[in-house]
Structures are given as C-alpha cells and as structure tokens.
Scaffold this motif. Structure first.
Motif, mmCIF file in Angstrom:
data_model
loop_
_atom_site.group_PDB
_atom_site.id
_atom_site.type_symbol
_atom_site.label_atom_id
_atom_site.label_comp_id
_atom_site.label_asym_id
_atom_site.label_seq_id
_atom_site.Cartn_x
_atom_site.Cartn_y
_atom_site.Cartn_z
ATOM 1 N N LYS A 41 0.677 -1.396 -0.047
ATOM 2 C CA LYS A 41 -0.034 0.045 0.080
ATOM 3 C C LYS A 41 1.263 1.252 -0.096
ATOM 4 O O LYS A 41 1.719 1.423 1.047
ATOM 5 C CB LYS A 41 -0.893 0.118 1.022
ATOM 6 C CG LYS A 41 -2.032 -1.179 1.211
ATOM 7 C CD LYS A 41 -2.679 -0.869 1.800
ATOM 8 C CE LYS A 41 -4.035 -2.136 2.153
ATOM 9 N NZ LYS A 41 -5.225 -1.899 2.735
ATOM 10 N N ALA A 42 0.432 1.781 -1.337
ATOM 11 C CA ALA A 42 2.282 3.312 -1.559
ATOM 12 C C ALA A 42 1.127 4.170 -0.543
ATOM 13 O O ALA A 42 2.106 4.811 0.159
ATOM 14 C CB ALA A 42 1.968 2.901 -2.827
ATOM 15 N N ASP A 43 -0.040 3.940 -0.740
ATOM 16 C CA ASP A 43 -0.369 5.234 0.283
ATOM 17 C C ASP A 43 -0.508 5.558 1.071
ATOM 18 O O ASP A 43 0.112 6.364 2.307
ATOM 19 C CB ASP A 43 -1.816 5.382 -0.118
ATOM 20 C CG ASP A 43 -2.931 4.231 -0.261
ATOM 21 O OD1 ASP A 43 -2.604 3.589 0.214
ATOM 22 O OD2 ASP A 43 -4.437 4.152 0.590
ATOM 23 N N LEU A 44 -0.571 4.412 2.378
ATOM 24 C CA LEU A 44 -0.213 4.030 3.299
ATOM 25 C C LEU A 44 1.304 4.418 4.041
ATOM 26 O O LEU A 44 1.849 5.025 4.636
ATOM 27 C CB LEU A 44 -0.609 2.386 4.186
ATOM 28 C CG LEU A 44 -0.651 2.570 6.141
ATOM 29 C CD1 LEU A 44 -1.447 4.158 6.133
ATOM 30 C CD2 LEU A 44 -1.297 0.971 5.771
ATOM 31 N N LEU A 45 2.742 3.999 3.052
ATOM 32 C CA LEU A 45 3.886 3.792 3.677
ATOM 33 C C LEU A 45 4.281 5.440 2.978
ATOM 34 O O LEU A 45 4.690 6.066 3.460
ATOM 35 C CB LEU A 45 4.531 3.437 2.173
ATOM 36 C CG LEU A 45 5.422 3.735 2.045
ATOM 37 C CD1 LEU A 45 6.136 2.808 2.866
ATOM 38 C CD2 LEU A 45 6.538 2.490 1.155
ATOM 39 N N ALA A 46 3.450 6.390 2.268
ATOM 40 C CA ALA A 46 4.051 6.891 1.894
ATOM 41 C C ALA A 46 3.066 8.858 2.726
ATOM 42 O O ALA A 46 4.059 9.342 3.995
ATOM 43 C CB ALA A 46 3.499 8.174 0.295
#
Length: 79
Positions: free
Chosen positions: A54-59
């Motif tokens: 999950k790139a959004d949660l990572l960012a």
C-alpha cells in the motif's frame, strides 16, 4: 490472526496512546514519550504498508515518521 494483523493492531494502539499523550500537553516528559510512541507506530505502519503493498499508507507514514522524529527532538530538549 496472522502476524501482520498483530502489527496493524500494535500500530493502531500505539497511535491512539500517543495521540492521547500528546493531546494531554503536559508534563513535557509525557509529550516527549508520546512522540516516541508515535515514532514506533509510524515504523509499524511502514512495515505493514510494505507487506500489504500500500503505497499511500507508506507515503503517509514516511512523512509522519519525519514529523514524529522532529517532535521527539523538540520535546526531549525540554525535559
């Protein structure tokens, strides 16, 4: 419950506890520890987001990690 669920639950509980500690606002030691706990939570969320892809949660949590480290630095100087 799989190990990743445990990481997510630990992250959520750390986030809740840290928010309460920081919102309380005093003493400075409590706020400083709140930012330490926020840092732990961000690291847990980063791990979970990588595992989930999950790139959004990572960012979001990479940015929050920086904010939390800044909070640790600011508040630990006060105690």
């Amino acid at each position: 419950m799989d190990p990743l669920d445990l990481v997510r639950w630990a992250a959520a509980l750390c986030t809740i506890a840290a928010a309460l500690m920081v919102a309380w606002g005093e003493p400075a030691r409590l706020v400083a520890w709140g930012f330490v706990l926020f840092t732990v939570a961000a690291l847990l969320w980063i791990g979970a987001s990588v595992a989930d892809g999950k790139a959004d949660l990572l960012a979001q949590n990479v940015v929050l990690l920086g904010v939390n480290l800044w909070g640790v630095w600011r508040w630990w100087r006060r105690i």
